[in-house]
Write an enzyme that holds these catalytic residues in place. Structure first.
Site, PDB file in Angstrom:
ATOM      1  CG  HIS A 519      45.620  39.299  42.207  1.00 21.65           C
ATOM      2  ND1 HIS A 519      46.910  39.377  41.754  1.00 21.65           N
ATOM      3  CD2 HIS A 519      45.658  39.753  43.490  1.00 21.65           C
ATOM      4  CE1 HIS A 519      47.698  39.847  42.711  1.00 21.65           C
ATOM      5  NE2 HIS A 519      46.953  40.090  43.773  1.00 21.65           N
ATOM      6  CD  GLU A 520      42.897  41.000  45.672  1.00 23.17           C
ATOM      7  OE1 GLU A 520      43.209  40.481  46.767  1.00 23.17           O
ATOM      8  OE2 GLU A 520      43.613  41.843  45.104  1.00 23.17           O
ATOM      9  CG  HIS A 523      46.037  37.407  48.097  1.00 26.58           C
ATOM     10  ND1 HIS A 523      47.354  37.232  48.426  1.00 26.58           N
ATOM     11  CD2 HIS A 523      45.986  38.502  47.294  1.00 26.58           C
ATOM     12  CE1 HIS A 523      48.078  38.170  47.840  1.00 26.58           C
ATOM     13  NE2 HIS A 523      47.272  38.944  47.146  1.00 26.58           N
ATOM     14  CG  HIS A 526      48.620  31.612  50.574  1.00 28.03           C
ATOM     15  ND1 HIS A 526      49.563  32.623  50.488  1.00 28.03           N
ATOM     16  CD2 HIS A 526      49.273  30.557  51.117  1.00 28.03           C
ATOM     17  CE1 HIS A 526      50.721  32.182  50.943  1.00 28.03           C
ATOM     18  NE2 HIS A 526      50.572  30.939  51.331  1.00 28.03           N
TER      19      HIS A 526
END
Length: 730
Positions: A519-520, A523, A526
């Site tokens: 998940h992290e 980011h 991104h």
């Protein structure tokens, strides 16, 4: 004056669910040309080694751009004593730069007003970036005192900029003529600045501006106090166990870790520290019901005496500020520039899901109650029983035991053969360790990321372990945001809170921790893949109810069969995870999702209700408000408390996610839909990865966010894939 400067100046140290972002930006001014040349030179070689011939402290390194790769901070030379002088120097420099723009005798243009503001604030950016890393990762009494001094200065500085009538007149003039600009990204940047000024009170009269300044100062002070009380709670609200027998059910490694934590704290016995959610991981395995209850109650009731009054005051003052700015409630104010647009859209989404979630949870509770009875228990299911007995139900239903699977999820293998492997398959990127770069703590690791053509792309830092002084949860931060205007190369980090094992022991992860790692990095991707000209629109500087989309999308690669087969190997033998165990993990992926969804919805609705209070309303009891809010939406269910109760709900009261916690569900709709679409079109392929990278990850906030999604998917997302992902429909 990028978004990052102002966001920092108003104290937006964002903590994202499990995750958070703290935004800061990068250099310019007198050393700009040299910094650009350094970045340009660095991009021409494979993995430049940063020579540290002399690490002797010379002056305040925050006052100049870093000479390291991609301007990575000189963590070995930054001291806490540097921060206040650098904050003062940064505010002075930034104020002078802004004054020069406001007083420019030339007619306002896009270049001499908007772009000029984008280029300001180098020292303040650099200092804020470094300091808010320290406050989130290395907080101690000295750091907290600096924060108490700095936040009023930063808040006042922000108000001075946004409420400057001469400066706003120039912004207004450029905004009125924005349609004459031929570049759509330039137009979007003008809109961004205009909206920020108006939302910050630029159109208020002098009397109301003075009132707004007072409100901003008080809100900043209270949010800082709330955050510091949470950090104090992590230190103080612990459970010391002196009888090892009470820890029956935990593994030897877990017990050794608790003993090491006690020793580090100067105590005898076994020290249990809390994670930042209501749910505590140890409750899954602890046989001792009395100890489970003590841990859960300590968690659920923490910080009530310190943060209870602050919650009430923050809700009251935010409502007053919203009214002053022309909005019915704080939620209306916050959502006006988000994808959701209005609170009604959020409530509709949450309320539509609530009955399905509660029904699923009640079904799960019935299975758990049967398990309690089967074991001879004569008591009603309580919150501290749920995960303990749910794990037993999972074992019975799927023949799956967490202790069985942890040996196959060793940290380094998950990272290198799982996460990095998947990112290479999707995007063609590779990772090379950079042991020559300084870090802020000994456990932190750094990699240089190389693009599919072998060119240097970014730096990635990972801070994996929980420790005293580190915020709970997990988050991502852009240390340097990509942008072409200032030749900024991405430098990002992920912070996790994995319990550190005893010395010499491997770090074995739960599957939830594996998913959090993926998940992290969503980011991080991104930020790494951003290809945007202006800092304010680059990287993860999107609406909050879009920014969680890439991270939640990235989660599902953790359970992709090809990825799992590559990393899920026994840490002792190297044997791959057995096919039947792998199938059990996949079959159990939607287990306990009623609990998870009710827990999340409770927090999201609490956040919305606190911020739907109108100015003048008086609330006197935090607990009574919580119960009434949950009952109102049919989500009050005694065995399941919200993921965060109000007094430790950092997202809502100190982390920049007020009236925004719904965003995780909002973006999960996008994530589930996108992953389903990609699965139907070949799954883990470079073609899919390159398309997602180009259409979504590279765009930042440079164009309409929904259009980004449509460009990738061909249509707006539907909720169908989300319901399946959470197991709420067959």
């Amino acid at each position: 004056m990028h978004k990052t400067v102002i966001a920092t100046a108003i104290g937006a140290a964002l903590i994202l669910s499990a995750c958070g972002e703290q935004k800061a930006q990068e250099p310019k001014t007198a050393a700009k040309a040299a910094a650009q040349q350094l970045a340009s030179d660095a991009s021409k070689i494979a993995a430049p080694a940063d020579t540290k011939k002399d690490t002797k402290k010379v002056g305040n390194v925050l006052l100049e751009p870093s000479p390291l790769t991609f301007q990575a901070p000189q963590y070995d030379l930054i001291t806490k004593a540097d921060f206040m002088p650098a904050f003062k120097a940064g505010i002075k420099e930034h104020s002078e730069e802004i004054a020069a723009i406001a007083n420019n005798p030339e007619a306002p243009t896009f270049a001499n007003t908007i772009v000029a503001m984008e280029k300001t604030g180098a020292i303040l950016d650099r200092t804020s970036r470094a300091f808010f890393q320290y406050s989130g990762l290395l907080a101690d009494d000295e750091v907290q005192k600096i924060e108490e001094q700095a936040m009023p200065m930063l808040t006042e500085h922000s108000d001075n900029i946004y409420m400057d009538p001469k400066l706003f007149a120039r912004v207004q003039a450029v905004y009125d003529a924005k349609d004459k600009l031929t570049d759509k990204v330039d137009q979007r940047l003008v809109q961004h600045y205009y909206d920020q000024f108006v939302r910050a009170g630029a159109k208020l009269n002098d009397q109301d501006k003075a009132k707004l300044r007072d409100l901003n100062g008080e809100l900043s002070k209270l949010a800082t106090e709330f955050s510091q009380n949470i950090l104090k709670s992590f230190k103080d609200d612990t459970i010391l166990v002196t009888d090892k027998a009470q820890l029956k059910g935990l593994s030897d490694d877990e017990i050794d870790g608790l003993a090491a934590a006690a020793k580090t704290a100067g105590k005898e016995g076994y020290l249990i520290s809390l994670v930042n959610t209501t749910r505590q991981p140890l409750l899954m395995h602890l046989d001792n019901r009395e100890l489970r209850q003590k841990i859960w109650e300590t968690s659920a009731n923490r910080a009530q005496s310190t943060n209870g009054p602050i919650v009430l005051k923050l809700a009251e003052l935010r409502a007053e500020k919203a009214k002053l700015l022309g909005y019915d409630t704080w939620a209306d104010y916050v959502l006006a520039d988000q994808m959701a647009g209005k609170p009604a859209a959020v409530y509709s989404m949450l309320d539509n899901l609530a009955p399905k979630a509660v029904a699923k949870a009640e079904h799960e509770a019935a299975d758990i109650q049967k398990e309690i009875k089967a074991e001879g228990g004569n008591f009603e299911l309580k919150p501290w029983d749920w995960n303990y007995y749910a794990e037993k139900v999972r074992k019975a239903k799927y023949d799956l035991d967490e202790a069985q699977i942890k040996p196959y999820f060793e940290f380094n293998r998950v990272l290198n053969d799982g996460l990095f492997f998947a990112m290479n398959k999707l995007y063609g990127i590779t990772f090379k360790p950079r042991t020559d770069l300084p870090v802020w703590q000994e456990d932190v690791k750094v990699w240089q990321v190389f693009d599919k053509d072998g060119s240097p792309l970014a730096l990635f830092y990972l801070d994996p372990y929980a420790r005293v002084g580190k915020n709970g949860g997990a988050w991502m931060d852009e240390i340097v945001t990509q942008n072409y205007l200032l030749d900024g190369k991405p430098v990002v980090y992920n912070a996790l809170n994995i319990p550190k094992p005893a010395a010499g022991q491997p770090t074995l992860l739960t599957f939830d921790e594996v998913v959090t790692m993926f998940h992290e990095f969503g980011h991080a991707a991104h930020g790494i893949f951003s290809k945007v000209k202006y800092p304010s629109l680059a990287g993860t500087s999107t609406a909050r109810d879009f920014v969680e989309f890439p991270s939640q999308f990235n989660e599902d690669w953790a359970i992709n069969p090809e990825v799992l087969a590559n990393y899920a190997k026994n840490y002792k033998t190297g044997e791959p995870i057995p096919a039947d165990l792998l199938k059990k993990i996949r079959d159990a992926a939607t287990f306990n999702q009623g609990f998870n969804t009710v827990e999340y919805l409770g927090a999201a609705l609490l956040d919305m209700e606190w911020h739907s209070v109108k100015a003048g309303s008086k609330i006197t009891d935090v607990n009574a408000f919580e119960k009434a809010a949950l009952e109102k939406h049919g989500i009050y269910y005694a065995p399941i408390m919200p993921r965060y109760r109000s007094c430790y709900f950092s997202h809502a009261f100190s982390g920049g996610y007020s009236a925004g916690y719904y965003a995780y569900l909002w973006t999960e709709v996008f994530a589930a839909d996108a992953f389903s679409y990609m699965k139907d079109h070949g799954g883990l392929t470079r073609e899919n990865g390159d398309k997602f990278r180009e259409d979504v990850l590279s765009k930042g906030n440079s164009q309409d966010l929904m259009q980004d999604y449509i460009n990738f998917r061909g249509q707006q997302p539907t909720i169908d894939a989300l319901l399946k992902r959470r197991g709420l429909v067959d």
